[in-house]
Design a protein around this motif. Structure first.
Motif, short mmCIF file in Angstrom:
data_model
loop_
_atom_site.label_atom_id
_atom_site.label_comp_id
_atom_site.label_asym_id
_atom_site.label_seq_id
_atom_site.Cartn_x
_atom_site.Cartn_y
_atom_site.Cartn_z
N SER A 25 -1.00 3.13 10.00
CA SER A 25 -1.98 2.49 9.12
C SER A 25 -1.27 1.76 8.00
N GLU A 26 -2.06 1.11 7.16
CA GLU A 26 -1.48 0.45 6.00
C GLU A 26 -0.85 1.49 5.08
N GLN A 27 0.06 1.05 4.27
CA GLN A 27 0.77 1.99 3.40
C GLN A 27 -0.17 2.59 2.36
N ILE A 28 0.00 3.89 2.13
CA ILE A 28 -0.85 4.65 1.22
C ILE A 28 -0.01 5.10 0.04
N ASN A 29 -0.51 4.87 -1.17
CA ASN A 29 0.25 5.27 -2.36
C ASN A 29 -0.56 6.14 -3.32
N SER A 30 -1.69 6.69 -2.84
CA SER A 30 -2.48 7.59 -3.69
C SER A 30 -2.98 8.76 -2.85
N LEU A 31 -3.13 9.91 -3.49
CA LEU A 31 -3.58 11.10 -2.78
C LEU A 31 -5.05 10.97 -2.37
N ARG A 32 -5.84 10.31 -3.18
CA ARG A 32 -7.25 10.11 -2.82
C ARG A 32 -7.36 9.32 -1.52
N GLY A 115 -9.06 25.29 -0.27
CA GLY A 115 -8.98 23.89 -0.69
C GLY A 115 -7.83 23.59 -1.64
N VAL A 116 -7.01 24.60 -1.95
CA VAL A 116 -5.88 24.40 -2.86
C VAL A 116 -4.57 24.52 -2.06
N LEU A 117 -3.77 23.47 -2.12
CA LEU A 117 -2.46 23.48 -1.49
C LEU A 117 -1.44 24.03 -2.48
N THR A 118 -0.70 25.04 -2.05
CA THR A 118 0.37 25.62 -2.87
C THR A 118 1.67 25.53 -2.10
N TYR A 119 2.68 24.97 -2.73
CA TYR A 119 3.98 24.89 -2.07
C TYR A 119 5.08 24.95 -3.12
N PHE A 120 6.30 25.14 -2.65
CA PHE A 120 7.47 25.19 -3.52
C PHE A 120 8.41 24.05 -3.15
N ALA A 121 9.11 23.55 -4.14
CA ALA A 121 10.06 22.46 -3.92
C ALA A 121 11.28 22.68 -4.80
N GLU A 122 12.39 22.14 -4.37
CA GLU A 122 13.63 22.21 -5.16
C GLU A 122 13.96 20.82 -5.68
N GLU A 133 0.87 23.04 -7.24
CA GLU A 133 -0.50 23.22 -6.79
C GLU A 133 -1.21 21.87 -6.75
N PHE A 134 -1.98 21.67 -5.67
CA PHE A 134 -2.76 20.44 -5.52
C PHE A 134 -4.15 20.82 -5.04
N ASP A 135 -5.16 20.49 -5.84
CA ASP A 135 -6.55 20.77 -5.49
C ASP A 135 -7.07 19.62 -4.63
N THR A 136 -7.22 19.88 -3.35
CA THR A 136 -7.64 18.81 -2.43
C THR A 136 -9.06 18.34 -2.70
N ALA A 137 -9.86 19.17 -3.39
CA ALA A 137 -11.23 18.76 -3.72
C ALA A 137 -11.24 17.76 -4.86
N ASN A 138 -10.13 17.64 -5.55
CA ASN A 138 -10.01 16.70 -6.66
C ASN A 138 -8.70 15.92 -6.50
N PRO A 139 -8.63 15.07 -5.47
CA PRO A 139 -7.36 14.38 -5.17
C PRO A 139 -6.91 13.41 -6.26
N GLY A 140 -7.81 13.09 -7.19
CA GLY A 140 -7.41 12.22 -8.29
C GLY A 140 -6.90 12.98 -9.49
N GLY A 141 -6.91 14.32 -9.39
CA GLY A 141 -6.46 15.14 -10.51
C GLY A 141 -4.95 15.28 -10.55
N ASP A 142 -4.48 16.05 -11.52
CA ASP A 142 -3.04 16.25 -11.69
C ASP A 142 -2.49 17.19 -10.62
N VAL A 143 -1.29 16.88 -10.18
CA VAL A 143 -0.53 17.79 -9.31
C VAL A 143 0.45 18.51 -10.23
N ILE A 144 0.30 19.82 -10.32
CA ILE A 144 1.03 20.59 -11.33
C ILE A 144 2.35 21.12 -10.76
#
Length: 204
Positions: A25-32, A115-122, A133-144
Protein backbone atom coordinates in the motif's frame (compact mmCIF):
# COMPACT_ATOMS: atom_id res chain seq x y z
CA UNK A 1 -5.35 -16.02 12.32
CA UNK A 2 -1.71 -15.86 11.25
CA UNK A 3 -2.88 -15.55 7.65
CA UNK A 4 -4.72 -12.33 8.57
CA UNK A 5 -1.59 -10.61 9.89
CA UNK A 6 -0.49 -8.22 7.14
CA UNK A 7 3.03 -8.13 5.79
CA UNK A 8 4.80 -4.93 6.76
CA UNK A 9 7.88 -3.27 5.33
CA UNK A 10 9.62 -0.64 7.44
CA UNK A 11 11.29 2.14 5.51
CA UNK A 12 12.29 5.77 5.18
CA UNK A 13 10.50 8.23 2.89
CA UNK A 14 12.21 10.70 0.58
CA UNK A 15 11.52 13.30 3.26
CA UNK A 16 13.47 11.06 5.71
CA UNK A 17 10.31 10.16 7.65
CA UNK A 18 9.92 6.72 9.20
CA UNK A 19 7.17 5.02 7.21
CA UNK A 20 5.50 1.60 6.97
CA UNK A 21 4.30 -0.13 3.82
CA UNK A 22 1.39 -2.55 4.35
CA UNK A 23 1.30 -5.23 1.64
CA UNK A 24 2.33 -2.81 -1.08
CA UNK A 25 0.00 0.00 0.00
CA UNK A 26 0.97 3.64 0.05
CA UNK A 27 3.45 4.62 2.70
CA UNK A 28 2.00 5.11 6.18
CA UNK A 29 3.51 7.55 8.67
CA UNK A 30 0.87 7.69 11.42
CA UNK A 31 -0.49 5.11 13.85
CA UNK A 32 -4.08 6.17 13.19
CA UNK A 33 -3.61 5.45 9.49
CA UNK A 34 -1.86 2.16 10.27
CA UNK A 35 -4.72 0.83 12.42
CA UNK A 36 -7.29 1.96 9.84
CA UNK A 37 -5.59 0.23 6.91
CA UNK A 38 -4.44 -2.89 8.77
CA UNK A 39 -7.04 -3.84 11.45
CA UNK A 40 -5.56 -7.35 11.50
CA UNK A 41 -2.72 -5.90 13.59
CA UNK A 42 -5.15 -5.64 16.52
CA UNK A 43 -5.19 -9.41 17.02
CA UNK A 44 -3.05 -10.63 19.97
CA UNK A 45 -1.04 -12.89 17.64
CA UNK A 46 0.09 -9.80 15.74
CA UNK A 47 1.61 -8.14 18.83
CA UNK A 48 5.23 -8.42 17.65
CA UNK A 49 4.42 -7.09 14.17
CA UNK A 50 2.38 -4.23 15.61
CA UNK A 51 5.14 -3.39 18.11
CA UNK A 52 7.72 -3.18 15.32
CA UNK A 53 5.47 -0.88 13.29
CA UNK A 54 4.62 1.38 16.25
CA UNK A 55 8.25 1.59 17.33
CA UNK A 56 9.39 2.45 13.79
CA UNK A 57 6.78 5.15 13.21
CA UNK A 58 7.44 6.73 16.60
CA UNK A 59 11.25 6.61 16.78
CA UNK A 60 12.67 5.15 13.58
CA UNK A 61 15.88 3.29 14.35
CA UNK A 62 16.49 4.83 17.79
CA UNK A 63 15.07 1.72 19.50
CA UNK A 64 14.87 -2.00 18.72
CA UNK A 65 11.90 -4.10 19.81
CA UNK A 66 12.89 -6.90 22.21
CA UNK A 67 11.11 -9.96 20.84
CA UNK A 68 13.59 -12.52 22.23
CA UNK A 69 14.14 -11.76 25.91
CA UNK A 70 16.72 -14.52 26.45
CA UNK A 71 18.85 -13.23 23.59
CA UNK A 72 18.60 -9.68 24.92
CA UNK A 73 19.73 -10.74 28.40
CA UNK A 74 22.68 -12.67 26.96
CA UNK A 75 23.82 -9.66 24.89
CA UNK A 76 23.43 -7.29 27.84
CA UNK A 77 25.50 -9.49 30.14
CA UNK A 78 28.13 -9.99 27.43
CA UNK A 79 28.54 -6.21 27.12
CA UNK A 80 28.98 -5.91 30.88
CA UNK A 81 31.68 -8.59 30.84
CA UNK A 82 33.66 -6.66 28.22
CA UNK A 83 33.67 -3.47 30.29
CA UNK A 84 36.51 -2.84 32.73
CA UNK A 85 34.96 -2.64 36.22
CA UNK A 86 37.99 -0.70 37.49
CA UNK A 87 37.82 2.00 34.80
CA UNK A 88 36.83 5.42 36.10
CA UNK A 89 33.79 7.23 34.70
CA UNK A 90 34.61 9.34 31.65
CA UNK A 91 32.44 11.99 30.06
CA UNK A 92 31.25 10.92 26.62
CA UNK A 93 32.07 7.23 27.19
CA UNK A 94 28.90 5.10 27.22
CA UNK A 95 29.00 2.08 29.53
CA UNK A 96 26.24 -0.17 30.83
CA UNK A 97 28.20 -0.52 34.07
CA UNK A 98 27.66 3.18 34.82
CA UNK A 99 23.89 2.55 34.81
CA UNK A 100 23.29 -0.90 36.25
CA UNK A 101 21.44 -4.10 35.46
CA UNK A 102 17.67 -4.57 35.02
CA UNK A 103 15.52 -7.35 36.39
CA UNK A 104 15.34 -9.44 33.23
CA UNK A 105 12.30 -11.31 34.53
CA UNK A 106 10.31 -8.07 34.13
CA UNK A 107 11.15 -7.80 30.43
CA UNK A 108 8.55 -9.61 28.34
CA UNK A 109 7.86 -10.21 24.66
CA UNK A 110 5.27 -7.89 23.03
CA UNK A 111 1.69 -8.54 24.13
CA UNK A 112 -1.70 -7.07 23.23
CA UNK A 113 -4.35 -7.26 25.94
CA UNK A 114 -7.51 -5.22 26.44
CA UNK A 115 -6.64 -3.09 23.44
CA UNK A 116 -3.32 -1.99 24.97
CA UNK A 117 -0.06 -3.03 23.33
CA UNK A 118 2.82 -3.45 25.77
CA UNK A 119 6.33 -4.16 24.60
CA UNK A 120 9.96 -3.58 25.54
CA UNK A 121 12.69 -2.05 23.42
CA UNK A 122 16.40 -1.34 23.78
CA UNK A 123 17.98 1.91 22.73
CA UNK A 124 20.39 1.62 19.83
CA UNK A 125 23.15 3.58 21.58
CA UNK A 126 23.81 1.45 24.63
CA UNK A 127 21.13 -1.23 24.85
CA UNK A 128 19.27 0.04 27.92
CA UNK A 129 15.69 -1.29 28.12
CA UNK A 130 12.45 0.70 27.91
CA UNK A 131 8.84 -0.28 28.53
CA UNK A 132 6.33 1.02 25.99
CA UNK A 133 2.54 1.21 26.02
CA UNK A 134 0.27 2.01 23.09
CA UNK A 135 -3.51 2.29 23.47
CA UNK A 136 -4.88 1.02 20.17
CA UNK A 137 -8.28 2.55 20.98
CA UNK A 138 -6.62 5.96 20.88
CA UNK A 139 -4.08 5.71 18.03
CA UNK A 140 -3.65 9.48 18.00
CA UNK A 141 -2.56 9.54 21.64
CA UNK A 142 0.93 9.45 23.09
CA UNK A 143 3.06 6.32 22.95
CA UNK A 144 4.74 6.20 26.34
CA UNK A 145 8.39 5.13 26.60
CA UNK A 146 9.52 4.56 30.20
CA UNK A 147 13.03 3.55 31.21
CA UNK A 148 13.15 0.17 32.95
CA UNK A 149 14.64 0.55 36.48
CA UNK A 150 18.17 -0.78 36.85
CA UNK A 151 20.08 -1.81 39.95
CA UNK A 152 23.55 -0.26 40.36
CA UNK A 153 26.38 -2.76 40.22
CA UNK A 154 28.58 -3.17 43.32
CA UNK A 155 31.81 -1.21 43.28
CA UNK A 156 34.81 -3.12 42.00
CA UNK A 157 37.35 -4.35 44.53
CA UNK A 158 40.35 -1.99 44.61
CA UNK A 159 43.47 -3.38 43.00
CA UNK A 160 46.15 -4.52 45.50
CA UNK A 161 48.98 -2.09 46.05
CA UNK A 162 52.24 -2.91 44.32
CA UNK A 163 55.00 -3.98 46.73
CA UNK A 164 57.42 -1.26 47.76
CA UNK A 165 60.82 -2.14 46.25
CA UNK A 166 62.55 -0.65 49.32
CA UNK A 167 60.77 -3.03 51.68
CA UNK A 168 62.88 -6.16 52.10
CA UNK A 169 61.00 -7.86 54.90
CA UNK A 170 63.82 -7.29 57.40
CA UNK A 171 64.53 -4.98 60.30
CA UNK A 172 68.03 -4.42 59.04
CA UNK A 173 68.65 -0.88 57.77
CA UNK A 174 69.46 0.04 54.20
CA UNK A 175 72.67 1.92 53.40
CA UNK A 176 74.02 3.39 50.16
CA UNK A 177 76.02 1.05 47.96
CA UNK A 178 78.78 1.85 45.51
CA UNK A 179 77.22 -0.62 43.11
CA UNK A 180 75.17 1.52 40.68
CA UNK A 181 74.19 3.83 43.49
CA UNK A 182 71.70 1.28 44.81
CA UNK A 183 70.88 0.17 48.34
CA UNK A 184 72.14 -2.84 50.24
CA UNK A 185 71.71 -4.27 53.70
CA UNK A 186 74.15 -3.05 56.32
CA UNK A 187 76.16 -5.71 58.07
CA UNK A 188 75.56 -3.99 61.39
CA UNK A 189 72.85 -1.55 62.47
CA UNK A 190 73.83 2.05 62.03
CA UNK A 191 74.44 3.97 65.24
CA UNK A 192 73.32 7.53 65.75
CA UNK A 193 75.26 9.48 68.39
CA UNK A 194 73.11 11.05 71.01
CA UNK A 195 73.50 14.78 71.26
CA UNK A 196 73.36 15.88 74.88
CA UNK A 197 71.85 19.09 76.04
CA UNK A 198 75.29 20.30 77.23
CA UNK A 199 77.04 19.49 73.98
CA UNK A 200 78.17 22.55 72.10
CA UNK A 201 79.01 22.68 68.42
CA UNK A 202 82.68 23.02 67.59
CA UNK A 203 83.78 26.51 66.74
CA UNK A 204 84.86 27.14 63.18
Amino acid sequence: MADDIPDLVLGISEATESVVFVEGSEQINSLRQLISIAPGLLHPEAAITLAQAVNHIEHGTDYRVIDDTASYEARYRAKLEKEDPNAAWQEGVLRLRDHGIPDFDDIKAPALSGGVLTYFAEDNYLGLPYRIEFDTANPGGDVIYSAVPVTPLPAAEPAPLAPNPLFVGSNEPLVPSDDYGGLELAEEPLEIDDVGEDDEPESQ
